[in-house]
Design a protein around this motif. Structure first.
Motif, PDB file in Angstrom:
ATOM      1  N   VAL A   1       0.890  -1.243   0.006  1.00  0.00           N
ATOM      2  CA  VAL A   1       0.012   0.047  -0.087  1.00  0.00           C
ATOM      3  C   VAL A   1       0.868   1.340  -0.138  1.00  0.00           C
ATOM      4  O   VAL A   1       1.612   1.582   0.913  1.00  0.00           O
ATOM      5  N   TYR A   2       0.754   1.937  -1.166  1.00  0.00           N
ATOM      6  CA  TYR A   2       1.602   3.331  -1.051  1.00  0.00           C
ATOM      7  C   TYR A   2       1.104   4.377  -0.347  1.00  0.00           C
ATOM      8  O   TYR A   2      -0.043   4.696  -0.177  1.00  0.00           O
ATOM      9  N   ASP A   3       2.111   4.898   0.631  1.00  0.00           N
ATOM     10  CA  ASP A   3       1.404   6.073   1.387  1.00  0.00           C
ATOM     11  C   ASP A   3       2.208   7.290   0.669  1.00  0.00           C
ATOM     12  O   ASP A   3       3.457   7.573   0.981  1.00  0.00           O
ATOM     13  N   ALA A   4       1.479   8.079  -0.085  1.00  0.00           N
ATOM     14  CA  ALA A   4       1.805   9.101  -0.988  1.00  0.00           C
ATOM     15  C   ALA A   4       2.566  10.392   0.189  1.00  0.00           C
ATOM     16  O   ALA A   4       3.324  10.994  -0.180  1.00  0.00           O
ATOM     17  N   VAL A   5       2.098  10.297   1.258  1.00  0.00           N
ATOM     18  CA  VAL A   5       2.210  11.448   2.246  1.00  0.00           C
ATOM     19  C   VAL A   5       3.673  11.279   2.734  1.00  0.00           C
ATOM     20  O   VAL A   5       4.553  12.266   2.644  1.00  0.00           O
ATOM     21  N   ASN A   6       4.014  10.145   2.978  1.00  0.00           N
ATOM     22  CA  ASN A   6       5.218   9.771   3.592  1.00  0.00           C
ATOM     23  C   ASN A   6       6.522   9.434   2.583  1.00  0.00           C
ATOM     24  O   ASN A   6       7.525   9.166   2.790  1.00  0.00           O
ATOM     25  N   ASP A   7       5.689   8.955   1.460  1.00  0.00           N
ATOM     26  CA  ASP A   7       6.524   8.402   0.121  1.00  0.00           C
ATOM     27  C   ASP A   7       7.213   7.212   0.481  1.00  0.00           C
ATOM     28  O   ASP A   7       8.349   7.004   0.296  1.00  0.00           O
TER      29      ASP A   7
END
Length: 222
Positions: A200-206
């Motif tokens: 699952v990609y966390d775009a906020v924390n990259d």
């Protein structure tokens, strides 16, 4: 005219040295007890015969069997010679016992059981001393196991061996000795397996978040 060459000399024979062997060894194995040295000008036949004297513990607490071995060499002309070797088969002593080593298994790679056939028996002369009552060399063996927990997923089997000598050298009476063998089942770091769909990609924390929700606990032996 004719020249006739005859062998009228008896063969020369030198016996192997007298020897003491442990009772687990085969007295008929000449690689252990020794071969005589023979010299003769003709072909010959070498044979031997044994006389046995067995002792009970009261008669001899060190020697189980005394063997008088007579080697006889006879050449093709009937000339013969002999020599005598003495062989003592000794009783086993606790001091001659080799104890099984401590052993460690990883919790994700343990054998089907922890019996001595897997983890090791005491030995004398490279022969296992088992609990089947064979009484090899006048020695007997028993053991008890205790489970000692170290932490979740890791424990030790504390195996206490007892060796009994029913004919102690010098005294003729029974004696015993204990030895502790440690069999450790060690914990290992967890491993994570996943498929690309579990990322699952966390775009906020990259970064990617990977979910792991399975673990395996190794049971203790019963």
């Amino acid at each position: 005219s004719h020249i006739v060459v005859e062998d009228k000399w008896k063969p020369e024979i030198t016996c192997p040295d007298d020897i003491e062997i442990l009772c687990v060894y085969d007295e008929d194995d000449l690689l252990i007890t020794g071969n005589p040295i023979v010299f003769d000008c003709s072909d010959y036949v070498l044979e031997y015969s044994d006389e046995y004297i067995q002792f009970d513990c009261a008669e001899n607490s060190s020697v189980f069997t005394h063997i008088t071995r007579t080697f006889i060499v006879t050449d093709i002309y009937g000339n013969n010679n002999s020599c005598v070797q003495h062989i003592d088969q000794l009783r086993g002593e606790i001091s001659q016992v080799n104890w099984p080593d401590d052993i460690t298994y990883q919790c994700n790679n343990v054998p089907g059981n922890f019996l001595p056939g897997v983890t090791g028996w005491p030995q004398i002369g490279n022969v296992n001393l088992t609990t089947t009552g064979t009484g090899i060399c006048g020695l007997s063996v028993s053991y008890i196991d205790q489970i000692a927990n170290i932490c979740p997923g890791e424990y030790k089997i504390v195996r206490t061996w007892t060796i009994f000598d029913w004919c102690t050298e010098g005294t003729g009476g029974p004696s015993n000795q204990t030895f502790v063998q440690y069999i450790k089942i060690a914990d290992v770091p967890p491993t994570i397996s996943y498929t690309s769909q579990s990322w699952v990609y966390d775009a906020v924390n990259d970064w990617y978040i990977i979910s792991a929700n399975n673990w395996v606990s190794e049971p203790h032996p019963s």
